[in-house]
Design an enzyme around this catalytic site. Structure first.
Site, PDB file in Angstrom:
ATOM      1  N   LYS A 125       0.848  -1.188   0.000  1.00 42.33           N
ATOM      2  CA  LYS A 125       0.000   0.000   0.000  1.00 42.33           C
ATOM      3  C   LYS A 125       0.883   1.237   0.000  1.00 42.33           C
ATOM      4  CE  LYS A 125      -3.733   2.264   2.589  1.00 42.33           C
ATOM      5  NZ  LYS A 125      -4.620   2.168   3.778  1.00 42.33           N
ATOM      6  N   LYS A 130      -2.174  -1.590  -3.778  1.00 46.33           N
ATOM      7  CA  LYS A 130      -3.004  -0.388  -3.771  1.00 46.33           C
ATOM      8  C   LYS A 130      -2.103   0.841  -3.846  1.00 46.33           C
ATOM      9  CE  LYS A 130      -6.312   2.132  -0.853  1.00 46.33           C
ATOM     10  NZ  LYS A 130      -6.932   2.243   0.471  1.00 46.33           N
TER      11      LYS A 130
END
Length: 329
Positions: free
Chosen positions: A196, A249
């Site tokens: 992330k 992400k």
């Protein structure tokens, strides 16, 4: 007749049916996870200004939204919560009657066939907006793990099918796995936000979830967008700690990372088509600058082509309708 000797690749692109027959990458509705935002109150259906077509729902209006999701064949939703009160330790995240816990129960009672994924983080619930416990201007790693694990157990008790920790604290998968197992939830999988990045593409989400940090930023715990090899270390740690899914992400600017992680690991791979990516497409489409349908389906296809097995996307409902019509090219 030409005497030149060259390959005629265009032969296989000549008609729509030929192109469909040899298409290497297929996007289906079974690939989609639809994010939903639950809030306290009644009769609430607030459109998020920076994310046209995305709403905050109270529990009563959430049921109607889930009816549409099920009718479109979307198999899964991820639940985010916006509490009515916040505090320094994010206690609303792990309260038995927290907004996410209540939303999970409502969804599972009415739509048991839906796979309900719980976002497991503290940022929506802390008054400072960070994803863990703070001391001064520092986010404390180890002290945050017990609260994240406590949150995961409360979500599993509410009926979540999958726990999805998004906080990027070191050791978060190990801590959550331990507590889930000790609480009797050995069968509940963990969908780790393993890779992330600290991204500017999250801006509209922070409007939706009211989760912007009140000081500083999240760069000390989310990844530097310039780093590639670090993603391998992050993913490897989560695999070793017991993750059942891995996530990259954001998605669109990190297709290279998605492909790298897909090549390295056999676990199901998820990517998050994040709020800023969604908002850019919507803004351009509303101005008539792009064909929204073709653009969205091309983006979703790029995720699958790069190695994603599942796509967390705000476009899920629209894309499900378009796919029913047939993806023409």
């Amino acid at each position: 007749m030409s005497t030149l000797n060259f390959d005629r690749h265009r032969r296989l692109r000549r008609t729509p049916t030929l192109r469909r027959m040899i298409r290497e990458t297929q996007v289906t509705v079974d690939d989609f996870i639809y994010p939903v935002f639950a809030v306290e109150g009644e009769g609430v259906r607030n459109e998020i200004s920076s994310m046209p077509g995305v709403f905050q729902f109270s529990l009563d209006t959430l049921v109607k939204e889930m009816e549409e999701v099920v009718s479109l064949g979307i198999p899964s939703v991820m639940v985010f919560g916006i509490p009515s009160e916040k505090d320094a330790v994010g206690s609303g995240a792990y309260h038995t009657h927290g907004i996410v816990q209540k939303a999970i129960r409502v969804i599972k009672e009415n739509f048991p066939e839906l796979v309900v994924i719980a976002d497991t983080c503290l940022c929506e619930y802390t008054d400072h907006g960070h994803c863990g416990v703070i001391q001064g201007d520092q986010v404390l790693n180890d002290e945050s793990l017990s609260l994240l694990a406590k949150t995961a157990v409360s979500q599993a008790e509410a009926g979540a099918d999958i726990i999805a920790p998004s906080n990027m604290m070191d050791g978060f998968v190990a801590a959550i796995r331990k507590e889930l197992d000790e609480a009797g939830f050995e069968e509940i999988p963990i969908m780790s936000y393993a890779v992330k990045y600290s991204s500017a593409f999250y801006g509209p989400f922070r409007d939706a979830a009211d989760s912007a940090p009140q000081f500083g930023d999240r760069k000390s715990y989310q990844m530097d967008p310039a780093n590639r090899r670090e993603a391998f270390r992050e993913a490897e740690s989560d695999v070793q700690e017991g993750a059942d899914f891995l996530m990259v992400k954001p998605g669109l600017s990190y297709l290279d990372i998605l492909r790298d992680i897909s090549n390295l690991y056999d676990l199901p791979l998820v990517t998050y088509n994040v709020s800023g990516e969604y908002a850019m497409v919507k803004a351009a489409a509303q101005n008539g600058w792009i064909d929204e349908k073709q653009t969205v389906l091309e983006i979703l296809t790029s995720f699958k082509r790069a190695g994603a097995d599942l796509i967390l996307t705000y476009h899920a409902k629209e894309a499900a309708r378009w796919l029913k019509e047939g993806y023409k090219s």
